[in-house]
Motif scaffolding. Structure first.
Motif, short mmCIF file in Angstrom:
data_model
loop_
_atom_site.label_atom_id
_atom_site.label_comp_id
_atom_site.label_asym_id
_atom_site.label_seq_id
_atom_site.Cartn_x
_atom_site.Cartn_y
_atom_site.Cartn_z
N ILE A 5 -27.51 19.83 -14.10
CA ILE A 5 -27.36 20.81 -13.03
C ILE A 5 -25.91 20.80 -12.55
CG2 ILE A 5 -28.08 19.13 -11.29
CD1 ILE A 5 -29.44 21.43 -9.77
N PRO A 6 -25.33 21.97 -12.29
CA PRO A 6 -23.96 22.01 -11.76
C PRO A 6 -23.90 21.41 -10.36
CG PRO A 6 -24.67 24.19 -12.53
CD PRO A 6 -25.87 23.30 -12.56
N VAL A 29 -28.39 14.79 -14.53
CA VAL A 29 -26.96 14.70 -14.76
C VAL A 29 -26.30 15.85 -14.03
CG1 VAL A 29 -25.11 14.76 -16.48
CG2 VAL A 29 -27.26 13.58 -17.00
N VAL A 30 -25.42 15.52 -13.09
CA VAL A 30 -24.71 16.54 -12.32
C VAL A 30 -23.40 16.82 -13.06
CG1 VAL A 30 -23.71 17.12 -10.08
CG2 VAL A 30 -25.77 15.69 -10.20
N THR A 31 -23.14 18.11 -13.30
CA THR A 31 -21.97 18.49 -14.08
C THR A 31 -20.96 19.26 -13.23
OG1 THR A 31 -23.01 20.56 -14.80
CG2 THR A 31 -23.31 18.63 -16.21
N GLY A 34 -19.24 22.13 -16.68
CA GLY A 34 -19.98 21.82 -17.90
C GLY A 34 -19.85 20.40 -18.40
N LYS A 35 -19.09 19.56 -17.71
CA LYS A 35 -18.90 18.17 -18.13
C LYS A 35 -19.67 17.24 -17.20
CE LYS A 35 -14.40 19.14 -20.05
NZ LYS A 35 -12.97 18.97 -19.92
#
Length: 102
Positions: A5-6, A29-31, A34-35
């Protein structure tokens, strides 16, 4: 299961994300752009990860030793022509001279 998720969306949905991790058994996973930036894991997952660092190091060591034991293979005949410049090995770091295309 892992859910990405952003960070901007994660801010707005933090309570829901916590529930997904605790009750749904998910890892989030927090992005940013996109990373991967950070991960939300349950306290039980964190405890397990922190209590078993020796096993992780041993597994990493086995992977490194098995990879280093593999001898390099050359391309099959005709492969460099088939795939063009992408199949060539450039020991100089792959730099192209200015004005040579891509």
């Amino acid at each position: 299961m892992t859910y990405e998720i952003p960070v901007t969306q994660a801010r707005a949905e933090l309570a829901d994300l916590i529930n997904r991790v605790v009750y749904g058994g998910e890892r989030v996973v927090v992005t940013r752009h996109g990373k991967p930036l950070v991960a939300l894991v349950s306290a039980a997952d964190l405890e397990r990860l922190e209590s078993e660092p020796e096993e992780v190091e041993e597994a990493e060591g086995r992977v490194v030793s098995s990879v280093s034991a593999i001898r390099p293979l050359s391309s099959a005949p005709g492969e460099p022509r088939r795939f063009g410049i992408a199949a060539e090995h450039r020991p100089d770091g792959g730099e192209r001279p200015p004005g040579s295309g891509r």
